[in-house]
Design an enzyme around this catalytic site. Structure first.
Site, mmCIF file in Angstrom:
data_model
loop_
_atom_site.group_PDB
_atom_site.id
_atom_site.type_symbol
_atom_site.label_atom_id
_atom_site.label_comp_id
_atom_site.label_asym_id
_atom_site.label_seq_id
_atom_site.Cartn_x
_atom_site.Cartn_y
_atom_site.Cartn_z
ATOM 1 N N ASN A 159 0.885 -1.164 0.000
ATOM 2 C CA ASN A 159 0.000 0.000 0.000
ATOM 3 C C ASN A 159 0.921 1.211 0.000
ATOM 4 O O ASN A 159 1.561 1.509 1.012
ATOM 5 C CB ASN A 159 -0.901 0.008 1.235
ATOM 6 C CG ASN A 159 -1.827 1.199 1.271
ATOM 7 O OD1 ASN A 159 -1.649 2.172 0.555
ATOM 8 N ND2 ASN A 159 -2.825 1.133 2.131
ATOM 9 N N ARG A 205 0.488 4.207 0.354
ATOM 10 C CA ARG A 205 0.157 5.250 1.335
ATOM 11 C C ARG A 205 0.686 4.920 2.726
ATOM 12 O O ARG A 205 0.652 5.752 3.621
ATOM 13 C CB ARG A 205 -1.352 5.455 1.377
ATOM 14 C CG ARG A 205 -1.904 5.983 0.049
ATOM 15 C CD ARG A 205 -3.359 6.290 0.120
ATOM 16 N NE ARG A 205 -3.561 7.385 1.063
ATOM 17 C CZ ARG A 205 -4.718 7.701 1.595
ATOM 18 N NH1 ARG A 205 -5.790 7.018 1.282
ATOM 19 N NH2 ARG A 205 -4.816 8.696 2.439
ATOM 20 N N CYS A 206 1.185 3.715 2.909
ATOM 21 C CA CYS A 206 1.657 3.244 4.220
ATOM 22 C C CYS A 206 3.175 3.407 4.317
ATOM 23 O O CYS A 206 3.919 2.883 3.491
ATOM 24 C CB CYS A 206 1.275 1.777 4.397
ATOM 25 S SG CYS A 206 2.002 0.988 5.840
ATOM 26 N N SER A 207 3.632 4.113 5.346
ATOM 27 C CA SER A 207 5.071 4.354 5.499
ATOM 28 C C SER A 207 5.849 3.051 5.712
ATOM 29 O O SER A 207 6.968 2.904 5.208
ATOM 30 C CB SER A 207 5.341 5.329 6.635
ATOM 31 O OG SER A 207 4.913 4.786 7.874
ATOM 32 N N ARG A 227 6.165 1.406 2.311
ATOM 33 C CA ARG A 227 7.142 2.109 1.476
ATOM 34 C C ARG A 227 8.567 1.790 1.922
ATOM 35 O O ARG A 227 9.453 1.557 1.097
ATOM 36 C CB ARG A 227 6.904 3.620 1.510
ATOM 37 C CG ARG A 227 5.663 4.065 0.774
ATOM 38 C CD ARG A 227 5.609 5.570 0.581
ATOM 39 N NE ARG A 227 5.839 6.353 1.784
ATOM 40 C CZ ARG A 227 4.899 6.744 2.637
ATOM 41 N NH1 ARG A 227 3.626 6.428 2.407
ATOM 42 N NH2 ARG A 227 5.207 7.462 3.697
#
Length: 118
Positions: free
Chosen positions: A8, A10-12, A15
């Site tokens: 995802n 948007r998930c740190s 990433r």
């Protein structure tokens, strides 16, 4: 080595996990699981590779989980996997699978992925 990451962007944590993989020189198969949702059988397979129950892969803080009126018994992996397939936002992330060895890790913390890389 062939890695697949359920990602995802948007998930740190997701990433960072992807960054660690790429820094190791590996180009993983990236599955944007909110768009390309794994089916119930795949969710059961992932849980098995992680050595966890499906219930252990739930993001219980998500409103979809907290407000669910159709949530099956948490001890029923098959029913729960079907429910998660319909509500992928509740699937913990990121999950990285080494498709060559069948091993998998949950990228929480992201450094867990090093178990598959080295």
């Amino acid at each position: 080595m062939s890695l697949k990451i359920y990602h995802n962007p948007r998930c740190s944590k997701s990433r960072k996990t992807l960054e660690i993989i790429k820094e190791a020189g590996v180009e993983p198969d990236i599955v944007l699981y909110l768009e390309d949702t794994p089916g119930a059988a795949e969710i059961l397979e992932i849980a098995g590779k992680l050595g966890k129950s499906v219930a252990e892969l739930l993001r219980r803080g998500e409103s979809v989980f907290k407000e669910a009126t159709d949530l099956p018994d948490l001890s029923n992996d098959a029913a729960l996997a079907t429910w998660v397939a319909a509500h992928p936002i509740v699937l913990e992330r990121p999950i990285v699978v080494d498709t060559s060895s069948g091993k998998a890790v949950l990228g929480r913390p992201p450094e867990n992925v090093r178990e598959l890389l080295f």
